[in-house]
Motif scaffolding. Structure first.
Motif, PDB file in Angstrom:
ATOM      1  N   THR A  73       0.835  -1.204   0.000  1.00 19.18           N
ATOM      2  CA  THR A  73       0.000   0.000   0.000  1.00 19.18           C
ATOM      3  C   THR A  73       0.868   1.251   0.000  1.00 19.18           C
ATOM      4  N   LEU A  74       1.913   1.256   0.821  1.00 14.21           N
ATOM      5  CA  LEU A  74       2.828   2.403   0.852  1.00 14.21           C
ATOM      6  C   LEU A  74       3.420   2.666  -0.532  1.00 14.21           C
ATOM      7  N   TYR A  75       3.913   1.609  -1.157  1.00 11.14           N
ATOM      8  CA  TYR A  75       4.563   1.784  -2.456  1.00 11.14           C
ATOM      9  C   TYR A  75       3.566   2.249  -3.520  1.00 11.14           C
ATOM     10  N   THR A  76       2.395   1.617  -3.548  1.00 12.18           N
ATOM     11  CA  THR A  76       1.409   1.958  -4.578  1.00 12.18           C
ATOM     12  C   THR A  76       0.899   3.376  -4.422  1.00 12.18           C
ATOM     13  N   MET A  77       0.581   3.766  -3.175  1.00  9.87           N
ATOM     14  CA  MET A  77       0.086   5.121  -2.946  1.00  9.87           C
ATOM     15  C   MET A  77       1.184   6.152  -3.233  1.00  9.87           C
ATOM     16  N   TRP A  78       2.427   5.803  -2.935  1.00  8.09           N
ATOM     17  CA  TRP A  78       3.537   6.713  -3.246  1.00  8.09           C
ATOM     18  C   TRP A  78       3.666   6.900  -4.751  1.00  8.09           C
ATOM     19  N   CYS A 292      -4.843  -7.197   8.532  1.00  8.66           N
ATOM     20  CA  CYS A 292      -4.591  -6.730   7.158  1.00  8.66           C
ATOM     21  C   CYS A 292      -5.382  -5.462   6.867  1.00  8.66           C
ATOM     22  N   VAL A 293      -6.631  -5.425   7.307  1.00 12.96           N
ATOM     23  CA  VAL A 293      -7.478  -4.252   7.077  1.00 12.96           C
ATOM     24  C   VAL A 293      -6.998  -3.082   7.919  1.00 12.96           C
ATOM     25  N   VAL A 294      -6.671  -3.342   9.181  1.00 13.36           N
ATOM     26  CA  VAL A 294      -6.213  -2.285  10.095  1.00 13.36           C
ATOM     27  C   VAL A 294      -4.952  -1.626   9.549  1.00 13.36           C
ATOM     28  N   ILE A 295      -3.972  -2.441   9.157  1.00 14.33           N
ATOM     29  CA  ILE A 295      -2.701  -1.911   8.672  1.00 14.33           C
ATOM     30  C   ILE A 295      -2.881  -1.165   7.355  1.00 14.33           C
ATOM     31  N   THR A 296      -3.739  -1.660   6.486  1.00 14.40           N
ATOM     32  CA  THR A 296      -3.969  -0.996   5.200  1.00 14.40           C
ATOM     33  C   THR A 296      -4.599   0.376   5.396  1.00 14.40           C
ATOM     34  N   LEU A 297      -5.495   0.502   6.358  1.00 14.46           N
ATOM     35  CA  LEU A 297      -6.114   1.800   6.641  1.00 14.46           C
ATOM     36  C   LEU A 297      -5.069   2.832   7.054  1.00 14.46           C
ATOM     37  N   PHE A 298      -4.061   2.400   7.800  1.00 15.06           N
ATOM     38  CA  PHE A 298      -2.981   3.312   8.183  1.00 15.06           C
ATOM     39  C   PHE A 298      -2.054   3.603   7.003  1.00 15.06           C
ATOM     40  N   ALA A 299      -1.825   2.579   6.187  1.00 16.50           N
ATOM     41  CA  ALA A 299      -0.842   2.721   5.110  1.00 16.50           C
ATOM     42  C   ALA A 299      -1.327   3.639   3.992  1.00 16.50           C
ATOM     43  N   ILE A 300      -2.636   3.735   3.785  1.00 15.75           N
ATOM     44  CA  ILE A 300      -3.150   4.587   2.703  1.00 15.75           C
ATOM     45  C   ILE A 300      -2.777   6.052   2.935  1.00 15.75           C
ATOM     46  N   PRO A 301      -3.138   6.668   4.083  1.00 10.18           N
ATOM     47  CA  PRO A 301      -2.715   8.063   4.290  1.00 10.18           C
ATOM     48  C   PRO A 301      -1.205   8.217   4.414  1.00 10.18           C
ATOM     49  N   ALA A 302      -0.525   7.207   4.987  1.00 15.85           N
ATOM     50  CA  ALA A 302       0.933   7.286   5.089  1.00 15.85           C
ATOM     51  C   ALA A 302       1.567   7.257   3.709  1.00 15.85           C
ATOM     52  N   GLY A 303       1.003   6.466   2.793  1.00 14.78           N
ATOM     53  CA  GLY A 303       1.536   6.400   1.442  1.00 14.78           C
ATOM     54  C   GLY A 303       1.363   7.697   0.688  1.00 14.78           C
ATOM     55  N   ILE A 304       0.253   8.375   0.919  1.00 10.55           N
ATOM     56  CA  ILE A 304       0.036   9.678   0.281  1.00 10.55           C
ATOM     57  C   ILE A 304       1.037  10.696   0.809  1.00 10.55           C
ATOM     58  N   SER A 305       1.387  10.602   2.082  1.00  8.16           N
ATOM     59  CA  SER A 305       2.382  11.512   2.659  1.00  8.16           C
ATOM     60  C   SER A 305       3.732  11.335   1.995  1.00  8.16           C
ATOM     61  N   THR A 306       4.069  10.110   1.591  1.00  9.85           N
ATOM     62  CA  THR A 306       5.356   9.880   0.937  1.00  9.85           C
ATOM     63  C   THR A 306       5.430  10.590  -0.404  1.00  9.85           C
ATOM     64  N   GLY A 307       4.277  10.731  -1.074  1.00  9.74           N
ATOM     65  CA  GLY A 307       4.277  11.378  -2.369  1.00  9.74           C
ATOM     66  C   GLY A 307       4.170  12.884  -2.277  1.00  9.74           C
TER      67      GLY A 307
END
Length: 366
Positions: A73-78, A292-307
């Motif tokens: 999720t981090l990589y894809t959102m980034w 998996c759902v809990v971690i993905t919910l965190f990773a989506i906004p974190a991934g946007i922050s990377t970009g």
């Protein structure tokens, strides 16, 4: 399926599969350092080695899958944010929620996959791998027979097997020597039956030439006679009154970690277990796949922050959430095992808290 959804799934599933392959490969390579020489000396086939690692890896899937979901999720959102694809999609009138549905859908699917694995695949596969390891990788199918006793607390019947292999349900269904069953009432044996051979077929125990056992008032055995009073009883007699199953007997010898969720529940209820640790593990088995759902919910906004801002900031945010989640889980596990916190609360609370926090972070972006 819309073209955009297929595009997002393709962008997400590639990194997800890569992460899963890498985690499993790293684990297997490290394990091979300790077992490779034993594999060679024992002469195991390639299939047996693959099956062994399949059983071992299946027990750790509830760790690998959430971590893989987070990194993917981090990589894809980034990627989507860094190349301004998210901006273009939202400018076209597509809501942020719609853009993230494919990621959340895959996370839910991974959670269900973890649940199915822990319930139907991992218990048997891991047990087989553990048996192979305990035998020093010298044999795959254990033929060890031993004296075995089983007592059912609900029916107050005791089973005595002269020679049986309780390692699997199938071997337990076909003991190789005599079997004796005794019925207890108020601590005294009141009746029993013995047989030279027993088999469990189609949900019923069948005894060959069963002999009834009678007891005196003190529970001492008097004599054995034919099951139905005839001189020549039938070869095999169905024992409908004996409701104990080979699976329940087999579970007496199985490590608690290799129980399925259904096995845990039936064991805890049948034995009237009040052990806080075992009840915690039961409830945690229900909650764990949804990480998996809990971690993905965190990773989506974190991934946007990377970009948008900094790669380091997004990665640190995701890792902080990931390790905080499991740190809280371990603390509550300790409290649940020692009865300080009710087991059901200790097992479910970390998932509920971080699910709420992740949803709040996600909500700000929508």
């Amino acid at each position: 399926m819309r073209l955009l959804t297929r595009y997002l799934l393709k962008a997400f599933l590639g990194p997800l599969m890569l992460c899963l392959i890498c985690f499993n490969a790293i684990f297997i390579v490290f394990d091979l350092f300790g077992h490779l020489s034993r594999f060679i000396d024992s002469g195991l086939s390639v299939w047996d080695i693959l099956r062994y690692y399949g059983g071992v890896v299946s027990m750790y899937s509830h760790w690998f899958l959430p971590a893989s979901c987070m990194l993917a999720t981090l990589y894809t959102m980034w990627q989507l944010s860094h190349h301004s694809e998210l901006t273009a999609m939202r400018a076209s009138g597509i809501s942020f929620r719609s853009l993230t549905y494919p990621f959340l859908g895959v996370a839910i699917a991974m959670s269900l996959l973890t649940l199915v694995n822990s319930e139907f695949i991992a218990p048997e596969a891991s047990t087989w791998s553990e048996r192979l390891k305990e035998s020093s990788f010298t044999s795959v199918n254990s033929d060890e027979k031993k004296n075995f006793q089983y007592v059912d607390p609900s029916t107050r019947r005791s089973w005595i097997f002269s020679a049986a292999d309780p390692s699997t349900e199938q071997t337990m269904s076909h003991p190789s020597a005599s079997v004796e069953v005794k019925q207890d009432k108020d601590g005294v044996n009141v009746w029993g039956v013995r047989t030279t051979k027993a088999e469990f077929l189609d949900g019923v125990w069948w005894f060959q030439y069963p002999q009834k056992i009678t007891f005196d008032i003190d529970g001492q055995e008097l004599h054995a006679g034919g099951a139905s009073g005839h001189e020549t009883p039938p070869t095999f007699v169905p024992m409908y009154e004996l409701t104990e199953t080979p699976r329940a007997m087999m579970l007496e010898q199985r490590d608690w970690d290799f129980f399925s969720l259904a096995d845990m529940y039936h064991y805890l209820k049948a034995k009237r277990v009040h052990d806080h640790g075992k009840w915690y593990e039961f409830y945690y088995r229900i909650a764990a796949p949804w990480a998996c759902v809990v971690i993905t919910l965190f990773a989506i906004p974190a991934g946007i922050s990377t970009g948008r801002q900094s790669v380091i900031k997004g990665v640190i945010l995701a890792l902080t959430a990931f390790f905080s989640f499991y740190a809280v889980t371990l603390v509550l596990k300790f409290l649940g095992h020692h009865g300080v916190c009710p087991p059901v609360i200790a097992a479910l609370l970390p998932h509920l808290i971080f699910l709420l926090l992740g949803f709040m972070m996600y909500k700000k972006l929508t």
